[in-house]
Design a protein around this motif. Structure first.
Motif, PDB file in Angstrom:
ATOM      1  N   MET A 318      18.428   0.487  31.512  1.00 34.59           N
ATOM      2  CA  MET A 318      17.438   1.094  30.624  1.00 34.59           C
ATOM      3  C   MET A 318      17.516   2.618  30.681  1.00 34.59           C
ATOM      4  N   THR A 322      18.456   5.042  27.557  1.00 36.84           N
ATOM      5  CA  THR A 322      17.563   6.137  27.180  1.00 36.84           C
ATOM      6  C   THR A 322      18.336   7.434  27.031  1.00 36.84           C
ATOM      7  N   TRP A 341       4.888  11.000  29.272  1.00 37.51           N
ATOM      8  CA  TRP A 341       5.704  10.107  30.106  1.00 37.51           C
ATOM      9  C   TRP A 341       4.840   8.965  30.655  1.00 37.51           C
ATOM     10  N   GLU A 344       4.031   6.362  28.128  1.00 41.83           N
ATOM     11  CA  GLU A 344       5.157   5.463  27.828  1.00 41.83           C
ATOM     12  C   GLU A 344       5.405   4.437  28.932  1.00 41.83           C
ATOM     13  N   ARG A 345       4.836   4.660  30.135  1.00 39.08           N
ATOM     14  CA  ARG A 345       5.145   3.772  31.267  1.00 39.08           C
ATOM     15  C   ARG A 345       4.786   2.308  31.026  1.00 39.08           C
ATOM     16  N   TRP A 348       7.572   0.799  29.072  1.00 39.74           N
ATOM     17  CA  TRP A 348       8.783   0.848  29.902  1.00 39.74           C
ATOM     18  C   TRP A 348       8.754  -0.276  30.945  1.00 39.74           C
ATOM     19  N   THR A 351       9.034  -3.813  29.403  1.00 41.27           N
ATOM     20  CA  THR A 351      10.418  -4.107  29.026  1.00 41.27           C
ATOM     21  C   THR A 351      11.243  -4.465  30.247  1.00 41.27           C
TER      22      THR A 351
END
Length: 438
Positions: A318, A322, A341, A344-345, A348, A351
């Motif tokens: 991943m 990115t 950030w 977005e965790r 992330w 996933t």
């Protein structure tokens, strides 16, 4: 202490093996989840001067301290390992099994999926090199993959010594635990006074063996017979002592930092974890019987090592994708630790968990194959453990490269062969309990 046996449910997701403690199984599954989440948060990707940089996002960050307190689950994992291993070894002995068969089962269960994971990663690193990926990036990927493998070597050592330490526990439980604790403290003192950090790596054995030994007290019912107030005072005292070591500068308040090399702080964390488990055990057992927790627990516990071995390759892939998207589109990833950030965790991590679960479904069978008949030769078995640990040490000390991956796979294969007594498959009777990795 009574082993919790699941009552009948209207539509159970999967029947629990007879005699298993579903609450402990749930805690083990949550520990595995905690490891994946912690490592997922620590992945940092930036792109500077058209070149990707892969780093630990937690380096120098203030937030790693509270995160580590929430997600440093390794002491609990080793407590559970001691609990489950003690009971599995006792059940196997009651059926006529030997210490050798117990250890051989652990060798197979741990090293077979490890050989597959390391082999695939080695092949992937070779592909990266052949396609022109800079050598330093390939080396970084190999290094990051190998870092979590310390657990494989240490857990194999702890489980290989479990029959002997269980016997010592039955003869002199307090003295055995005390010797391990004193040895770990001596290592910390020597490390602090000499300034030689390398000495601390001796605690890869002493700290984790001591924490595993705590699990024996849970397994034999010793702690269960204590008054709840006594358990609460013990846990509270350990927590107070832990905080005091942080205030006095003895140990870092970052519990992740205390794992490399392991320090006595983890012993105190283990006592806190064990106390909490004892106090909350009935509630945890009830929760573990609900459909969703039971399904989650069953899924992870059948694939514990597969999830552990493959979550880092997933995270590295991943991170690479990115960086590739950033270099291709010019859309730079958010700065690690920034508000964007953190926003977005969740996606992330979701996933990463989904991808790791998919791989676990596809490859879990390598972990769950029936173990072959164990060797009766203690000499062969000792060499099997030595080779298994040696393969891990090779990857940790030299980094995972194409060459070291090939060496490790061959060494793991040799260890598995040495632990095998014949080519006949072992009987399935009770084998899940004997080789279940705690």
């Amino acid at each position: 202490m009574a082993i919790v046996e699941a009552p009948r449910l209207t539509a159970p997701p999967a029947p629990a093996p007879r005699g298993r403690d579903t609450g402990i199984d749930l805690l083990r599954a949550l520990c595995v989840l905690g490891v994946v989440v912690l490592h997922g948060i620590m992945v940092g990707v930036t792109v500077t001067d058209s070149e990707p940089v892969f780093a630990n996002a937690s380096d120098g960050a203030w937030w790693i301290v509270p995160v580590s307190w929430a997600l440093q689950v390794m002491p609990l994992f080793f407590v559970i390992g001691g609990f489950a291993g003690f009971l599995a070894h006792r059940r196997a002995s009651e059926r006529g099994g030997t210490a050798a068969s117990f250890v051989a089962g652990r060798v197979h269960r741990l090293l077979r999926p490890a050989a597959l994971s390391v082999g695939v990663v080695g092949a992937f690193l070779a592909v990266l090199g052949l396609t022109g990926v800079p050598a330093d990036i390939v080396a970084t990927a190999g290094y990051r993959f190998g870092q979590p493998l310390w657990f494989l070597g240490v857990f194999l050592l702890c489980q290989a010594l479990l029959p002997a330490l269980a016997a010592a526990h039955r003869r002199a439980p307090v003295a055995t635990l005390s010797l391990l604790v004193l040895a770990s403290i001596a290592v910390d003192v020597t490390r602090a006074t000499t300034g030689v950090d390398g000495i601390g790596f001796l605690n890869l054995a002493f700290v984790w063996l001591a924490v595993q030994q705590l699990g024996f007290f849970l397994a034999d019912g010793t702690i269960g017979r204590l008054r709840r107030r006594t358990v609460a005072i013990t846990g509270g005292t350990a927590l107070g002592a832990l905080i005091s070591t942080f205030v006095m500068g003895v140990y870092s308040p970052d519990l992740v930092a205390n794992i490399n090399p392991p320090s006595g702080a983890l012993l105190l964390v283990g006592v806190v974890h064990l106390s909490a488990v004892v106090l909350l055990r009935e509630r945890i057992a009830r929760i573990s019987l609900r459909p969703f927790p039971a399904a989650f627990s069953a899924f992870v516990n059948r694939r514990t090592m597969t999830v552990y071995l493959w979550h880092m390759p997933v995270l590295l892939t991943m991170a690479g994708l990115t960086a590739l998207v950033a270099l291709t589109t010019g859309v730079m990833p958010s700065e690690p630790g920034s508000a964007a950030w953190w926003t977005e965790r969740p996606l992330w991590l979701a996933t990463a968990l989904a991808a790791t679960a998919l791989i676990a479904v596809l490859l879990g069978r390598f972990e769950n194959r029936t173990a072959p008949v164990a060797t009766t030769s203690h000499r062969r078995l000792r060499w099997a453990v030595v080779f298994g640990i040696g393969g891990v040490v090779t990857l940790l000390t030299t980094g995972t490269s194409v060459l070291t991956a090939v060496i490790a796979v061959l060494v793991f294969w040799l260890a598995v062969r040495l632990a095998r007594g014949s080519d006949e498959p072992a009987r399935r009777e009770g084998i899940a309990d004997v080789v279940r990795v705690a």
